[in-house]
Design a protein around this motif. Structure first.
Motif, PDB file in Angstrom:
ATOM      1  N   THR A 105     -16.125   6.242   3.527  1.00  0.00           N
ATOM      2  CA  THR A 105     -15.693   6.959   4.726  1.00  0.00           C
ATOM      3  C   THR A 105     -14.333   7.623   4.517  1.00  0.00           C
ATOM      4  O   THR A 105     -13.715   8.078   5.475  1.00  0.00           O
ATOM      5  N   LEU A 106     -13.886   7.676   3.256  1.00  0.00           N
ATOM      6  CA  LEU A 106     -12.596   8.285   2.898  1.00  0.00           C
ATOM      7  C   LEU A 106     -11.441   7.689   3.693  1.00  0.00           C
ATOM      8  O   LEU A 106     -10.501   8.376   4.080  1.00  0.00           O
ATOM      9  N   GLY A 107     -11.540   6.403   3.963  1.00  0.00           N
ATOM     10  CA  GLY A 107     -10.460   5.694   4.631  1.00  0.00           C
ATOM     11  C   GLY A 107     -10.508   5.719   6.141  1.00  0.00           C
ATOM     12  O   GLY A 107      -9.637   5.150   6.797  1.00  0.00           O
ATOM     13  N   LEU A 108     -11.497   6.387   6.734  1.00  0.00           N
ATOM     14  CA  LEU A 108     -11.581   6.425   8.193  1.00  0.00           C
ATOM     15  C   LEU A 108     -11.926   5.057   8.778  1.00  0.00           C
ATOM     16  O   LEU A 108     -11.481   4.702   9.856  1.00  0.00           O
ATOM     17  N   VAL A 109     -12.748   4.301   8.064  1.00  0.00           N
ATOM     18  CA  VAL A 109     -13.058   2.930   8.458  1.00  0.00           C
ATOM     19  C   VAL A 109     -12.363   2.026   7.450  1.00  0.00           C
ATOM     20  O   VAL A 109     -12.624   2.101   6.267  1.00  0.00           O
ATOM     21  N   ARG A 110     -11.457   1.229   7.941  1.00  0.00           N
ATOM     22  CA  ARG A 110     -10.697   0.355   7.041  1.00  0.00           C
ATOM     23  C   ARG A 110     -11.151  -1.084   7.181  1.00  0.00           C
ATOM     24  O   ARG A 110     -11.458  -1.544   8.272  1.00  0.00           O
ATOM     25  N   LYS A 111     -11.138  -1.766   6.038  1.00  0.00           N
ATOM     26  CA  LYS A 111     -11.500  -3.176   6.052  1.00  0.00           C
ATOM     27  C   LYS A 111     -10.350  -3.992   6.635  1.00  0.00           C
ATOM     28  O   LYS A 111      -9.190  -3.564   6.576  1.00  0.00           O
ATOM     29  N   PRO A 112     -10.656  -5.163   7.206  1.00  0.00           N
ATOM     30  CA  PRO A 112      -9.588  -6.046   7.677  1.00  0.00           C
ATOM     31  C   PRO A 112      -8.705  -6.448   6.496  1.00  0.00           C
ATOM     32  O   PRO A 112      -9.169  -6.511   5.366  1.00  0.00           O
ATOM     33  N   ASP A 113      -7.457  -6.710   6.757  1.00  0.00           N
ATOM     34  CA  ASP A 113      -6.534  -7.074   5.684  1.00  0.00           C
ATOM     35  C   ASP A 113      -6.296  -8.579   5.657  1.00  0.00           C
ATOM     36  O   ASP A 113      -5.439  -9.084   6.376  1.00  0.00           O
ATOM     37  N   PRO A 114      -7.074  -9.305   4.829  1.00  0.00           N
ATOM     38  CA  PRO A 114      -6.889 -10.759   4.774  1.00  0.00           C
ATOM     39  C   PRO A 114      -5.556 -11.140   4.154  1.00  0.00           C
ATOM     40  O   PRO A 114      -5.050 -12.227   4.385  1.00  0.00           O
ATOM     41  N   LEU A 115      -4.944 -10.234   3.382  1.00  0.00           N
ATOM     42  CA  LEU A 115      -3.697 -10.567   2.712  1.00  0.00           C
ATOM     43  C   LEU A 115      -2.544 -10.728   3.686  1.00  0.00           C
ATOM     44  O   LEU A 115      -1.527 -11.328   3.349  1.00  0.00           O
ATOM     45  N   SER A 116      -2.701 -10.202   4.891  1.00  0.00           N
ATOM     46  CA  SER A 116      -1.627 -10.325   5.877  1.00  0.00           C
ATOM     47  C   SER A 116      -1.429 -11.783   6.310  1.00  0.00           C
ATOM     48  O   SER A 116      -0.413 -12.117   6.894  1.00  0.00           O
ATOM     49  N   LEU A 117      -2.376 -12.651   6.004  1.00  0.00           N
ATOM     50  CA  LEU A 117      -2.276 -14.056   6.390  1.00  0.00           C
ATOM     51  C   LEU A 117      -1.462 -14.887   5.403  1.00  0.00           C
ATOM     52  O   LEU A 117      -0.953 -15.940   5.756  1.00  0.00           O
ATOM     53  N   GLY A 118      -1.378 -14.436   4.158  1.00  0.00           N
ATOM     54  CA  GLY A 118      -0.642 -15.177   3.138  1.00  0.00           C
ATOM     55  C   GLY A 118       0.460 -14.301   2.559  1.00  0.00           C
ATOM     56  O   GLY A 118       0.861 -13.304   3.144  1.00  0.00           O
ATOM     57  N   SER A 120       1.077 -11.705   0.229  1.00  0.00           N
ATOM     58  CA  SER A 120       0.308 -10.714  -0.527  1.00  0.00           C
ATOM     59  C   SER A 120       0.966 -10.336  -1.854  1.00  0.00           C
ATOM     60  O   SER A 120       0.287  -9.851  -2.755  1.00  0.00           O
ATOM     61  N   ASP A 121       2.261 -10.571  -1.995  1.00  0.00           N
ATOM     62  CA  ASP A 121       2.945 -10.248  -3.255  1.00  0.00           C
ATOM     63  C   ASP A 121       2.478 -11.120  -4.413  1.00  0.00           C
ATOM     64  O   ASP A 121       2.700 -10.761  -5.570  1.00  0.00           O
ATOM     65  N   VAL A 122       1.869 -12.253  -4.121  1.00  0.00           N
ATOM     66  CA  VAL A 122       1.420 -13.155  -5.183  1.00  0.00           C
ATOM     67  C   VAL A 122      -0.084 -13.411  -5.131  1.00  0.00           C
ATOM     68  O   VAL A 122      -0.573 -14.379  -5.709  1.00  0.00           O
ATOM     69  N   TRP A 123      -0.844 -12.552  -4.445  1.00  0.00           N
ATOM     70  CA  TRP A 123      -2.299 -12.719  -4.374  1.00  0.00           C
ATOM     71  C   TRP A 123      -2.868 -12.830  -5.776  1.00  0.00           C
ATOM     72  O   TRP A 123      -2.408 -12.128  -6.665  1.00  0.00           O
ATOM     73  N   PRO A 124      -3.802 -13.708  -6.033  1.00  0.00           N
ATOM     74  CA  PRO A 124      -4.633 -14.513  -5.152  1.00  0.00           C
ATOM     75  C   PRO A 124      -4.015 -15.838  -4.702  1.00  0.00           C
ATOM     76  O   PRO A 124      -4.653 -16.602  -3.996  1.00  0.00           O
ATOM     77  N   TYR A 125      -2.782 -16.097  -5.117  1.00  0.00           N
ATOM     78  CA  TYR A 125      -2.083 -17.262  -4.577  1.00  0.00           C
ATOM     79  C   TYR A 125      -1.807 -17.004  -3.095  1.00  0.00           C
ATOM     80  O   TYR A 125      -1.527 -15.881  -2.697  1.00  0.00           O
ATOM     81  N   PHE A 126      -1.860 -18.046  -2.299  1.00  0.00           N
ATOM     82  CA  PHE A 126      -1.617 -17.909  -0.869  1.00  0.00           C
ATOM     83  C   PHE A 126      -0.128 -18.040  -0.559  1.00  0.00           C
ATOM     84  O   PHE A 126       0.381 -17.397   0.340  1.00  0.00           O
TER      85      PHE A 126
END
Length: 153
Positions: A105-118, A120-126
């Motif tokens: 969708t060229l960015g019109l539909v965005r996925k939820p951002d699960p990284l906002s919960l942990g 994100s600078d060290v993902w996949p570490y929480f």
């Protein structure tokens, strides 16, 4: 079906070999099938992230034209360190489909951002503290002061 610890270790080696150019993207994907099917969230999510970094339409090796940047190599080294750590994957799971929908969708539909919960600078570490703990006792060494391998090769 492999056990999850073994699958993580196998996938960590597979990622390392693929990014070092030791196998083609098609060889990598073929060898991933069983590991992805084992249901380990960390393997599946890292697979989805790595999938975004290479062309899957034609066969190639990661190399001069398809190589990773220095930051990309550091990120991949963190993925490998996480896979080898045995830590649980703590982020919510959304799979690859939301990413595909965002792309289509060229960015019109965005996925939820699960990284906002942990952290994100060290993902996949929480948590940053977990990352620092594993960084202090690496399992793959580069021979200098015990630091984690910054390069995949």
């Amino acid at each position: 079906m492999p056990d999850k610890t073994n699958a993580r270790l196998q996938y960590a080696e597979l990622v390392r070999h693929f990014l070092a150019g030791r196998m083609t993207n098609h060889q990598y994907e073929n060898r991933c099938d069983d590991l992805i099917d084992d249901g380990d969230d960390a393997v599946n999510q890292i697979y989805c992230e790595l999938w975004k970094s290479y062309c899957d339409f034609r066969e190639h090796r990661m190399g001069l034209r398809h190589g990773m940047t220095r930051d990309g190599r550091r990120l991949a080294a963190r993925w490998i360190m996480f896979l080898r750590s045995g830590r649980p994957y703590e982020y919510p799971i959304y799979g690859c489909l939301p990413t595909l929908i965002t792309i289509m969708t060229l960015g019109l539909v965005r996925k939820p951002d699960p990284l906002s919960l942990g952290d994100s600078d060290v993902w996949p570490y929480f948590r940053h503290s977990d990352f620092q703990c594993d960084l202090a006792r690496p399992t793959l060494l580069n021979g200098r002061s015990g630091h984690m391998v910054a390069d995949i090769g």
